[in-house]
Design an enzyme around this catalytic site. Structure first.
Site, short mmCIF file in Angstrom:
data_model
loop_
_atom_site.label_atom_id
_atom_site.label_comp_id
_atom_site.label_asym_id
_atom_site.label_seq_id
_atom_site.Cartn_x
_atom_site.Cartn_y
_atom_site.Cartn_z
N LYS A 175 0.84 -1.19 0.00
CA LYS A 175 0.00 0.00 0.00
C LYS A 175 0.88 1.25 0.00
O LYS A 175 1.99 1.21 0.54
CB LYS A 175 -0.91 0.01 1.23
CG LYS A 175 -1.76 -1.25 1.41
CD LYS A 175 -2.88 -1.33 0.40
CE LYS A 175 -3.77 -2.55 0.67
NZ LYS A 175 -4.88 -2.66 -0.28
N HIS A 294 -6.74 -13.54 -7.50
CA HIS A 294 -7.56 -12.55 -6.81
C HIS A 294 -8.97 -12.60 -7.38
O HIS A 294 -9.15 -12.85 -8.57
CB HIS A 294 -6.97 -11.15 -6.96
CG HIS A 294 -7.52 -10.17 -5.97
ND1 HIS A 294 -8.78 -9.60 -6.11
CD2 HIS A 294 -7.02 -9.68 -4.81
CE1 HIS A 294 -9.01 -8.80 -5.08
NE2 HIS A 294 -7.96 -8.83 -4.28
#
Length: 453
Positions: A175, A294
């Site tokens: 992140k 994902h």
């Protein structure tokens, strides 16, 4: 001319619209071991009997159309039609029922999840006679399972490649997921891997944007992997997202990852599509790459309780199409019922044979025969204090993903990774010693903090 194709002008056929249930509702039908079985949650329009709507689902997802056609006489409907063979009400829900449909195996192309879904859910969900429709579960027969390669490697082969046993694997998504340069991104990867994580990860929407092109990211992440491996003596990896706008570009990125010698790549299997996913899975098996999956976009399909598809169906489809990991969510802090449902599809990902258990949302017994298992990835808002519960609930064959739970540490990325690794090893050690993680989890973590660097 063959009697089957000969035109018999004097005989003709009975044209017109007739009720679906006359052909497709067959409560006396005994399902075959080779049938694909589906459980649909049906919410019909007012005034339509359940038998008619269940039969309509079977018809519109197999051989039927809105009217009788003369070419029906050129084939054997009894051989190829779907059959609604059982209907039951949904407890606690007014005007909803489960329709069980059996499909002959000949309706489906071998080894194609794409074709399976095109047939079963491709058209019927827009049927105006239904207010809502949800596919709750599928039974994939052994005869069809054996036409799929499945995961590139599976749980045991992955552990052997990584030389890591007896505990869950640890992972972190870098992140902020968008905006970092490739060099700064690689720095964060190195800090997390050096601190003790097994993997770091591209976020699902990191592909090849102007601020960080894919080739630059791959190079800096590979450098971080090799540096952290040299310093820790452990095998490390970063989920390099190979998802792209075309299958050709996706494979090109996977080829470059293989040339760099990294252990794993990643794919967004719903937005990328099942055909692309299966192609990438085959490439990964042939070239020794692990494949992380994902599930971006899954909530568009599975969030509504009465329309769409349950995630357990998407999980089964992924195991067939191919992937070594898939995000499964987490049950920490959720209601007990949701915990049972989540662990139901976690078992469908990992185990070879799963018994029917309606309390866990499993409508059919599923035999995966020799298809490798998939590691579930527990994610979404978890942190170090969840470690005891996660260790107990998911067991060793899982991946625990701490994004903000690693990078949000007040001392930085590496200390965040250290905290997660120390907490995990403390919980595994306590569990193996017979301690109660549910009751003593907080104390176990606090004890570990005293000796953590």
């Amino acid at each position: 001319m063959s009697p089957q194709t000969e035109t018999k002008a004097g005989v003709g056929f009975k044209a017109g619209v007739k009720e679906y249930k006359l052909t497709y509702y067959t409560p006396e039908y005994e399902t075959k071991d080779t049938d694909i079985l589906a459980a649909f949650r049906v919410t019909p329009q007012p005034g339509v009997p359940p038998e008619e709507r269940g039969a309509a689902v079977a018809a519109e997802s197999s051989t039927g159309t809105w009217t009788t056609v003369w070419t029906d006489g050129l084939t054997s409907l009894d051989r190829y039609k779907g059959r609604c063979y059982h209907i039951e009400p949904v407890p606690g829900e007014e005007d909803q029922f489960i329709a069980y449909v059996a499909y002959p195996l000949d309706l489906f192309e071998e080894g194609s999840v794409t074709n399976m879904f095109t047939s079963i859910v491709g058209n019927v969900f827009g049927f105006k006679a239904l207010r809502a429709l949800r596919l709750e579960d599928l039974r994939i027969p052994v005869a069809y399972v054996k036409t799929f390669q499945g995961p590139p490697h599976g749980i045991q082969v992955e552990r052997d490649k990584l030389n890591k046993y007896g505990r869950p694997l640890l992972e972190c998504t870098i992140k902020p997921k968008l905006g970092l340069s490739a060099k700064n991104y690689g720095r964060a990867v190195y800090e997390c891997l050096r601190g003790g994580l097994d993997f770091t990860k591209d976020d699902e929407n990191v592909n090849s944007q102007p601020f960080m092109r894919w080739r630059d990211r791959f190079l800096f992440c590979a450098e971080a992997i090799y540096k952290s491996q040299a310093e820790t003596g452990e095998i490390k990896g970063h989920y390099l997202n190979a998802t792209a706008g075309t299958c050709e570009e996706m494979i090109k990125r996977a080829v470059f990852a293989r040339e760099l010698g990294v252990p794993i790549v990643m794919h967004d299997y719903l937005t990328g599509g099942f055909t692309a996913n299966t192609s990438l899975s085959h490439y990964c098996r042939d070239n020794g790459l692990l494949l992380h999956i994902h599930r971006a976009m899954h909530a568009v399909i599975d969030r509504q309780k009465n329309h769409g598809m349950h995630f357990r169906v998407l999980a089964k489809a992924l195991r067939m199409s191919g992937g070594d990991h898939i995000h499964s969510g987490t049950v920490v802090g959720k209601l007990e019922g949701e915990r049972d449902i989540t662990l139901g599809f976690v078992d469908l990902l990992r185990d070879d044979y799963i018994e029917k258990d309606r309390s866990r949302g499993i409508y059919f017994t599923q035999d995966w025969v020799s298809l490798p298992g998939v590691l579930p990835v527990a994610s979404r808002g978890i942190h170090v204090w969840h470690m005891p519960a996660l260790t107990e609930i998911f067991g060793d064959d899982s991946v625990l993903q701490f994004g903000g739970g690693t990078l949000g540490h007040p001392w930085g990325n590496a200390p965040g990774a250290v905290a997660n690794r120390v907490a995990l090893e403390a919980c595994v050690k306590a569990r193996n010693e017979g301690r109660d993680l549910a009751a003593e989890g907080g104390e176990i973590i606090r004890e570990a903090c005293k000796w953590s660097p």
